[in-house]
Write an enzyme that holds these catalytic residues in place. Structure first.
Site, mmCIF file in Angstrom:
data_model
loop_
_atom_site.group_PDB
_atom_site.id
_atom_site.type_symbol
_atom_site.label_atom_id
_atom_site.label_comp_id
_atom_site.label_asym_id
_atom_site.label_seq_id
_atom_site.Cartn_x
_atom_site.Cartn_y
_atom_site.Cartn_z
ATOM 1 N N SER A 1 33.169 -20.807 51.725
ATOM 2 C CA SER A 1 32.993 -19.354 51.689
ATOM 3 C C SER A 1 33.554 -18.729 52.956
ATOM 4 O O SER A 1 33.077 -18.998 54.070
ATOM 5 C CB SER A 1 31.514 -18.989 51.562
ATOM 6 N N HIS B 1 35.961 -19.470 48.303
ATOM 7 C CA HIS B 1 34.917 -18.598 47.759
ATOM 8 C C HIS B 1 34.959 -17.288 48.546
ATOM 9 O O HIS B 1 34.876 -17.286 49.778
ATOM 10 C CB HIS B 1 33.563 -19.288 47.907
ATOM 11 N N ASP C 1 33.372 -13.559 49.070
ATOM 12 C CA ASP C 1 32.153 -12.778 48.828
ATOM 13 C C ASP C 1 32.417 -11.292 48.992
ATOM 14 O O ASP C 1 32.769 -10.832 50.067
ATOM 15 C CB ASP C 1 31.066 -13.214 49.817
ATOM 16 N N MET D 1 30.778 -7.567 48.820
ATOM 17 C CA MET D 1 29.478 -6.875 48.884
ATOM 18 C C MET D 1 29.696 -5.377 49.004
ATOM 19 O O MET D 1 30.655 -4.937 49.652
ATOM 20 C CB MET D 1 28.683 -7.364 50.096
ATOM 21 N N HIS E 1 33.154 -13.821 44.238
ATOM 22 C CA HIS E 1 31.733 -13.605 43.953
ATOM 23 C C HIS E 1 31.396 -12.144 44.232
ATOM 24 O O HIS E 1 31.302 -11.725 45.385
ATOM 25 C CB HIS E 1 30.916 -14.558 44.845
ATOM 26 N N MET F 1 29.078 -9.185 44.589
ATOM 27 C CA MET F 1 27.698 -8.747 44.803
ATOM 28 C C MET F 1 27.726 -7.230 44.880
ATOM 29 O O MET F 1 27.537 -6.627 45.943
ATOM 30 C CB MET F 1 27.150 -9.380 46.095
ATOM 31 N N MET G 1 22.288 -18.823 42.621
ATOM 32 C CA MET G 1 22.148 -18.491 44.048
ATOM 33 C C MET G 1 20.944 -19.251 44.610
ATOM 34 O O MET G 1 19.865 -19.260 44.019
ATOM 35 C CB MET G 1 21.935 -16.993 44.242
ATOM 36 N N ASP H 1 25.191 -21.681 45.719
ATOM 37 C CA ASP H 1 25.671 -20.879 46.851
ATOM 38 C C ASP H 1 24.498 -20.429 47.702
ATOM 39 O O ASP H 1 23.624 -19.695 47.226
ATOM 40 C CB ASP H 1 26.429 -19.668 46.274
HETATM 41 C C1 DX5 Z 1 25.665 -15.062 50.445
HETATM 42 C C2 DX5 Z 1 27.018 -15.458 49.963
HETATM 43 C C3 DX5 Z 1 27.396 -16.843 50.300
HETATM 44 C C4 DX5 Z 1 27.449 -17.159 51.777
HETATM 45 C C5 DX5 Z 1 26.878 -18.516 51.935
HETATM 46 O O1 DX5 Z 1 25.218 -13.940 49.808
HETATM 47 O O2 DX5 Z 1 27.111 -15.329 48.558
HETATM 48 O O3 DX5 Z 1 28.601 -17.253 49.664
HETATM 49 O O4 DX5 Z 1 28.732 -17.139 52.334
HETATM 50 O O5 DX5 Z 1 26.764 -18.797 53.279
HETATM 51 P P1 DX5 Z 1 26.000 -20.082 53.811
HETATM 52 O O6 DX5 Z 1 26.694 -21.291 53.256
HETATM 53 O O7 DX5 Z 1 26.143 -19.953 55.288
HETATM 54 O O8 DX5 Z 1 24.565 -19.988 53.347
HETATM 55 ZN ZN ZN Z 2 28.869 -16.216 47.520
#
Ligand code: DX5
Ligand code: ZN
Length: 216
Positions: free
Chosen positions: A8, A33, A35, A37, A66, A68, A137, A175
Site C-alpha cells: 500500500s 494498492h 488508497d 480517501m 481501494h 474509501m 478490512m 488490509d
Molecule cells: C487503511 C488503508 C490501508 C493502509 C494499510 O485505511 O486502506 O491500505 O495503507 O496500512 P497498514 O498496512 O500500515 O495497516
Molecule cells: Zn487500503
C-alpha cells in the site's frame, strides 16, 4: 489461486511515489494498492484520479485501487479510465451497488467489494456471483499504521467459506495491520491477497517486500 502481495503506497513518500513503487517491483511485487480517501467516508484525504493517471505512466504494476469514498458510483469510471486494474469500493458507501459493479465491469476493469470491520460478512454474499475480489478490512479504514483487529480473523474465515461455495475464482484480500509477524494468521484464515503499507514502506522497502514474499 496464487497468493499476492499488494504493497500500500499510503505509507510511501508521496514525493517519490513512482520511484518507491519501482523498488517494490524490483524486489518481486506485482501489485500496488492505492488508497483513495475523501475526508467524508473516512476522516482523511489522500489521492485522486490525476495521481493514479500519472502513476500509470510510471508503472506497469497491477493497480489495486481501494476507494474509501462516499457514493463511489460517481467516480468509478474515472478511476477506471485513469488506469486502474481493479477498483474496489465499500458496500457501506453506496446505495446502488449493482449499478456501481456494472460501471466498473463495462470498463473492462476488475471489480472488488469491501466491508469495514463492524459490517456483517453476510453483506458480501449477494454480489459473489459478479465480483473478482472481496476485501475484508482488518482495521477501521482511514489510516495506515494501525493494529490488526483480532476479531476480523473469523470474518476472513467466513468470507473464505462463502467464496469457496461459489466455485468462482474470487480473490480474498485483507488490509490493515498486516506485518511480517502476523501475516500467517490471515493466510491461515484463508486470505490470498495481502495488503501491507507501513510494514513495507516504513523502512527498507526492498528488504521488507522480499521478506513478505518469502512468507506468502
Ligand atoms: C487503511 C488503508 C490501508 C493502509 C494499510 O485505511 O486502506 O491500505 O495503507 O496500512 P497498514 O498496512 O500500515 O495497516
Ligand atoms: Zn487500503
Amino acid at each position: 489461486m496464487k497468493n499476492i502481495l499488494a504493497p500500500s503506497i499510503l505509507s510511501a513518500d508521496f514525493a517519490k511515489l513512482g520511484e518507491q513503487m519501482k523498488i517494490t517491483q524490483d524486489a518481486g511485487a506485482t501489485w500496488a494498492h492505492i488508497d483513495v480517501m475523501d475526508g467524508m467516508f473516512v476522516p482523511s484525504l489522500t489521492i485522486g484520479m490525476p495521481v493514479v493517471k500519472s502513476l500509470r505512466k510510471a508503472s506497469d504494476l497491477f493497480f489495486d485501487v481501494h476507494l474509501m469514498i462516499n457514493e463511489p458510483k460517481r467516480y468509478v469510471e474515472e478511476f477506471c479510465d485513469a488506469g486502474s486494474d481493479m477498483v474496489t469500493f465499500h458496500l457501506e458507501a453506496e446505495e446502488d451497488i449493482d449499478g456501481t459493479i456494472d460501471l466498473i465491469k463495462n470498463k473492462g476493469v476488475q471489480v472488488g467489494i469491501t466491508i469495514k470491520p463492524k459490517t456483517d460478512t453476510e453483506a458480501i454474499r449477494p454480489y459473489l456471483d459478479r465480483v473478482d475480489m472481496v476485501l475484508i478490512m482488518t482495521v477501521e479504514p482511514g489510516f495506515g499504521g494501525q493494529s490488526y483487529i483480532d476479531a476480523c480473523t473469523e470474518k476472513i474465515v467466513a468470507a473464505r467459506k462463502m467464496i469457496d461455495a461459489t466455485g468462482r475464482d474470487i480473490r480474498l484480500e485483507v488490509d490493515g495491520g498486516i506485518k511480517l509477524d502476523n501475516v500467517h494468521v490471515v493466510l491461515d484464515a484463508g486470505a490470498d491477497t495481502i495488503v501491507a503499507g507501513s510494514a513495507i514502506y516504513g523502512g527498507d522497502i526492498a528488504a521488507n517486500t522480499r521478506a513478505f514474499l518469502e512468507r506468502l
